[in-house]
Design an enzyme around this catalytic site. Structure first.
Site, PDB file in Angstrom:
ATOM      1  N   CYS A  52       0.868  -1.181   0.000  1.00 16.15           N
ATOM      2  CA  CYS A  52       0.000   0.000   0.000  1.00 16.15           C
ATOM      3  C   CYS A  52       0.903   1.228   0.000  1.00 16.15           C
ATOM      4  O   CYS A  52       2.131   1.105   0.010  1.00 16.15           O
ATOM      5  CB  CYS A  52      -0.929  -0.013   1.210  1.00 16.15           C
ATOM      6  N   CYS A  78      -0.141   4.242   2.014  1.00 19.33           N
ATOM      7  CA  CYS A  78      -0.532   5.204   3.051  1.00 19.33           C
ATOM      8  C   CYS A  78       0.621   5.539   3.989  1.00 19.33           C
ATOM      9  O   CYS A  78       0.721   6.675   4.463  1.00 19.33           O
ATOM     10  CB  CYS A  78      -1.743   4.703   3.826  1.00 19.33           C
ATOM     11  N   LYS A 123     -12.140  -4.903   3.098  1.00 23.98           N
ATOM     12  CA  LYS A 123     -11.567  -4.030   4.119  1.00 23.98           C
ATOM     13  C   LYS A 123     -12.483  -2.829   4.304  1.00 23.98           C
ATOM     14  O   LYS A 123     -12.773  -2.107   3.354  1.00 23.98           O
ATOM     15  CB  LYS A 123     -10.170  -3.575   3.706  1.00 23.98           C
ATOM     16  N   ARG A 152     -10.955   7.659   4.198  1.00 27.30           N
ATOM     17  CA  ARG A 152     -10.742   6.647   3.156  1.00 27.30           C
ATOM     18  C   ARG A 152     -12.042   5.992   2.706  1.00 27.30           C
ATOM     19  O   ARG A 152     -12.025   4.916   2.120  1.00 27.30           O
ATOM     20  CB  ARG A 152      -9.742   5.595   3.661  1.00 27.30           C
ATOM     21  N   GLU A 198     -16.898  -8.019  -3.017  1.00 30.57           N
ATOM     22  CA  GLU A 198     -15.516  -7.560  -3.077  1.00 30.57           C
ATOM     23  C   GLU A 198     -14.543  -8.739  -3.018  1.00 30.57           C
ATOM     24  O   GLU A 198     -13.592  -8.820  -3.799  1.00 30.57           O
ATOM     25  CB  GLU A 198     -15.227  -6.590  -1.925  1.00 30.57           C
ATOM     26  N   LYS A 244     -11.093  -7.436   7.137  1.00 27.90           N
ATOM     27  CA  LYS A 244     -10.476  -6.510   8.081  1.00 27.90           C
ATOM     28  C   LYS A 244     -11.457  -5.368   8.329  1.00 27.90           C
ATOM     29  O   LYS A 244     -11.947  -4.785   7.365  1.00 27.90           O
ATOM     30  CB  LYS A 244      -9.161  -5.971   7.517  1.00 27.90           C
TER      31      LYS A 244
END
Length: 322
Positions: free
Chosen positions: A117, A119, A194, A216, A232, A247
């Site tokens: 990722c 972030c 997530k 987000r 998803e 998550k």
């Protein structure tokens, strides 16, 4: 006439024989947070027992993990310099690439997963390149960088890639990049479902990854959506993910069970920072039997359908299971 269920519970030996769900050290993946420097072991105030580690300290930490019977870690990086595109994550000498080479050299038998990722690496704290008009992450531009990041991790020795940014098409993009670079054998564990959750708060302290503006919710999932949550994960399965994930864990056990019933792929759950800290603070306040509540929580993830549990409790749980 009634059924005497208690006949099967009176004897400790019989209770053990009939136990349906079991925890093992093989179930756990332990998160490690790596930053540059030497001799760094910074405990995170909001997560007692969790540390930011320099690479040399991470090597020592992994020795302890193996002694406890733990076999897998997932790495998160904390770079010295952040910028708008997360350049450290795209550099073969970045913090995670450097950590991978050192850890693999010291512990070739350790299974090392990398969180994929941006972030932690961007100065704005979002999970990819920003679209200046929409003021959110540019999905397709970020896919290109995720592919680059995955190949860098593969070259440095990662055993598995775990993309966590919730970009549409991320599994296809990463799989194509890995295969094109000759890493067809490398598995992908997708953070496939997530949620945009308030349970992540303490993680942003340890990873130094809080967004500098907004949130987000334009790319992570609405906590209220159950059917979309299943879709998803099934989409990531279709794109080629080898392992799926939910998550956070505690507030989403129904989703974990739904996906377990909808897919035959291995399924992971992330027992997130807020869940960990909540038990730690409750223990400090003296309102719970910490070890029993911890193990009951972890058992609940397993019973709901998880094959793998990413957890900051893993070391404590492993010590109890030995």
């Amino acid at each position: 006439m009634f059924t005497r269920f208690r006949r099967r519970r009176l004897s400790p030996a019989l209770r053990d024989l009939l136990q349906e769900t079991h925890l093992s050290t093989d179930d756990f993946i332990y998160p490690l947070f790596i930053r540059s420097g030497e001799g760094i072991r910074n405990e995170v105030a909001s997560m007692p027992g969790v540390y930011q580690l320099s690479i040399d300290e991470a090597i020592r930490e992994c020795e302890e993990l193996k002694h406890l019977g733990l076999k897998a870690v997932i790495l998160f990086g904390i770079p010295d310099v952040k910028d708008s595109v997360g350049s450290d994550a795209l550099c073969e000498h970045g913090i995670i690439a450097s950590a991978l080479r050192a850890l693999k050299s010291a512990h070739p038998d350790l299974f090392i997963i990398t969180d994929l990722c941006f972030c932690e690496y961007t100065d704005h704290g979002h999970c990819g390149i920003l679209d200046p008009v929409l003021e959110t992450v540019d999905n397709d531009a970020t896919l290109v960088n995720l592919g680059r990041q995955a190949v860098i991790h593969a070259k440095a020795g990662a055993d598995m890639i775990a993309p966590s940014g919730m970009m549409d098409g991320m599994i296809t993009a990463i799989r194509e990049a890995l295969d094109g670079a000759g890493y067809e054998h490398l598995p992908i564990m997708s953070y496939s479902t997530k949620f945009a959750s308030a349970w992540y708060g303490p993680f942003r302290d340890v990873a130094e990854s809080a967004p500098s503006f907004g949130d987000r919710r334009s790319y992570q999932m609405n906590p209220a959506n159950r059917r979309e949550a299943i879709l998803e994960s099934l989409e990531d399965e279709k794109e080629g993910a080898d392992i799926l994930m939910v998550k956070p864990g505690l507030a989403y056990l129904d989703i974990l069970r739904d996906i377990r019933e909808a897919s035959r792929l291995p399924l992971a759950v992330y027992n997130v920072s807020g869940e960990y800290s909540m038990l730690k603070m409750a223990a400090k306040a003296g309102v719970i039997d910490y070890e029993r509540v911890m193990m009951e929580t972890l058992l609940g993830f397993k019973r709901a359908g998880a094959d793998l549990i990413i957890s900051y409790h893993a070391k404590e749980a492993a010590a109890l299971l030995k």
